[in-house]
Scaffold this active site. Structure first.
Site, short mmCIF file in Angstrom:
data_model
loop_
_atom_site.label_atom_id
_atom_site.label_comp_id
_atom_site.label_asym_id
_atom_site.label_seq_id
_atom_site.Cartn_x
_atom_site.Cartn_y
_atom_site.Cartn_z
N HIS A 21 1.14 -1.31 0.16
CA HIS A 21 0.09 -0.23 -0.22
C HIS A 21 0.91 1.45 0.00
O HIS A 21 0.65 2.22 -0.84
CB HIS A 21 -0.91 0.05 1.44
CG HIS A 21 -1.89 2.07 1.55
ND1 HIS A 21 -3.05 1.19 0.72
CD2 HIS A 21 -1.32 1.84 1.80
CE1 HIS A 21 -3.45 2.33 1.17
NE2 HIS A 21 -2.37 3.26 1.45
N GLU A 22 1.72 0.93 1.13
CA GLU A 22 2.71 2.31 0.90
C GLU A 22 4.02 2.59 -0.22
O GLU A 22 4.61 3.63 -0.33
CB GLU A 22 3.93 2.56 2.08
CG GLU A 22 2.65 2.27 3.67
CD GLU A 22 1.72 3.49 3.50
OE1 GLU A 22 2.69 5.19 2.78
OE2 GLU A 22 0.54 3.25 4.37
N HIS A 25 2.25 5.05 -2.73
CA HIS A 25 2.02 5.75 -2.65
C HIS A 25 3.86 6.29 -3.09
O HIS A 25 3.77 7.61 -3.65
CB HIS A 25 2.16 6.94 -0.82
CG HIS A 25 0.67 6.63 -0.98
ND1 HIS A 25 -0.53 6.86 -1.11
CD2 HIS A 25 0.23 5.87 0.27
CE1 HIS A 25 -1.56 6.23 -1.09
NE2 HIS A 25 -1.68 5.67 0.45
#
Length: 443
Positions: A21-22, A25
């Site tokens: 998920h990170e 980003h």
């Protein structure tokens, strides 16, 4: 030992999901030139870190989330330069916003002035903030394709009569040991026998238990033809389901629980027989797997729309002894408990356990996708909403003839972010408690 193994496997899966998920980003942020000073999996004290270039990569003690730190997340106030440290205002909420701005300026140097997040075009801000949830969606999609098309899902091939009750249930819900002709169940009166394979009922071919029970429940006090296969030949029986008050079921055959945690009832037809069946794992085509993914995403989204109602049900299940809805939201405690129970089960094959664990991880990632898109800070959806509002605000400013940069200061929403965070913590605590005292039971 197997229970603990299931919990560990799940936690590792959650950790990988958070890391990806990170990464969703991090990748576009670096691609767009934003300076990223930290990439962390977890919260709390740092247990390991290593610097690569300008970014510190690390693991923290509490593996329940993660973050990347981008410089210049929030714009300066009008008339002030980025990086300027100023005295805080006296208002409590203003102090919080000022502190957030100062924290955001902490790593800004003159050479990084154009590498701040807040100066990015709207579409780049949206891509960066959407990248995390999108990664969870991709993980869920790949896991479901792996399960449906790679391993296969159990598909019911036949529906069989497992047992037949001789006497109908009394008003207390218990079956009488002896009864006259009028008290016999519809199945016993029609001559249904254990071992019969159900071919059709009311002219509808039957291959699943749900299809059979749906037709029976919808025909109280109506005689319908039932065709069964017995000793290699088809036998046609006439069965008249009796009217009885029974727990309400949804389309998948799951018992319906209302927002108070109470089981809902309805008057339906029953025949007094237990239905079993044979199952076979079948690999789905890619289009069918995508359909399964779409259905799962729709169900996950519908659950989030009912969160307030669901949380009332969780409260009643935790403190009033109400029935816990099978589709009730769960905390990490509940999900871990489910993973442990599945791994420890003596009635499931190794393949079945792998499929269920993968399904749990797919469901978690799908939930993270939907949850993070809620347009409230500190969630990713809050930053996306701020970026979109900035585009609208900039367009309005241009129509009014204003020039120069136009930014939306999402730091002003910090009080709301704190409020949302408190609500989320309370929800987590309630779910964790309910998962201990009244957990979701596996079907």
């Amino acid at each position: 030992m197997l229970f603990l193994l299931g919990v560990i496997i799940l936690l590792l899966g959650i950790g990988v999901s958070i890391a990806l998920h990170e990464l969703g980003h991090l990748t576009p942020a670096k691609l767009f030139g934003v300076k990223v000073t930290q990439y962390m999996v977890g919260f709390g004290p740092t247990i390991w870190s290593r610097r690569r270039g300008e970014t510190e990569y690390g693991l923290k003690a509490i593996p329940l989330g993660g973050y990347i730190r981008m410089i210049g997340m929030f714009p300066p106030r009008p008339g002030e330069e980025a990086g300027f440290i100023r005295a805080s205002s006296t208002g409590r909420f203003s102090q919080l916003a000022d502190q957030m701005r100062e924290d955001a300026y902490e790593h800004i140097s003159p050479r990084d002035a154009d590498r701040v997040f807040y100066k990015l075009p709207t579409w780049k801000k949206v891509v960066i903030m959407f990248g995390g949830p999108f990664m969870n969606l991709v993980i869920a999609l790949l896991l479901l394709i792996l399960i449906a098309s790679g391993i296969g899902l159990p598909v019911q091939q036949t529906a069989n009569i497992a047992a037949v009750q001789s006497c109908s249930a009394t008003a207390t819900g218990e079956a009488a040991a002896d009864c006259d002709e009028a008290g016999r169940t519809a199945a016993a009166a029609a001559g249904v026998k254990p071992g019969d394979r159900i071919v059709s009922i009311d002219g509808t071919k039957i291959t699943s238990t749900t299809d059979f029970t749906d037709i029976v429940r919808s025909h109280p006090r109506k005689q319908i033809p039932l065709v069964v296969e017995r000793d290699g030949r088809h036998v046609t029986l006439q069965v008249t389901p009796k009217l009885q008050r029974m727990p309400k079921q949804d389309s998948s055959g799951t018992q319906v629980v209302n927002w108070k945690g109470e089981v809902e009832y309805e008057n339906v037809g029953v025949i007094g027989a237990s239905i079993g069946g044979t199952y076979q794992d079948e690999r789905q085509s890619l289009p069918a797997a995508l359909g399964t993914f779409g259905d799962a995403l729709q169900k996950t989204s519908s659950v989030f729309l009912k969160i307030p109602q669901k949380m009332v049900g969780v409260w009643n299940a935790a403190f009033s002894g109400g029935t816990r809805d099978q589709y009730s939201p769960q905390s990490v405690v509940g999900v871990g408990r489910t993973a442990g129970d599945v791994t420890e089960s003596k009635y499931a094959t190794t393949q079945d356990k792998i499929v269920v664990l993968l399904m749990i991880l797919a469901s978690l990632n799908m939930a993270l996708f939907v949850f993070n898109l809620v347009p409230l800070l500190p969630l990713d959806g809050g930053h996306i909403a701020g970026a979109l509002w900035e585009a609208v605000k900039r367009r309005i400013a241009r129509l009014r003839g204003k020039t120069g940069p136009v930014y939306v200061d999402v730091a002003k929403a910090l009080p709301l972010a704190y409020g949302v965070s408190i609500v989320l913590l309370v929800m987590f605590a309630l779910l964790a408690y309910a998962d201990i005292v009244n957990p979701v039971k596996l079907g």
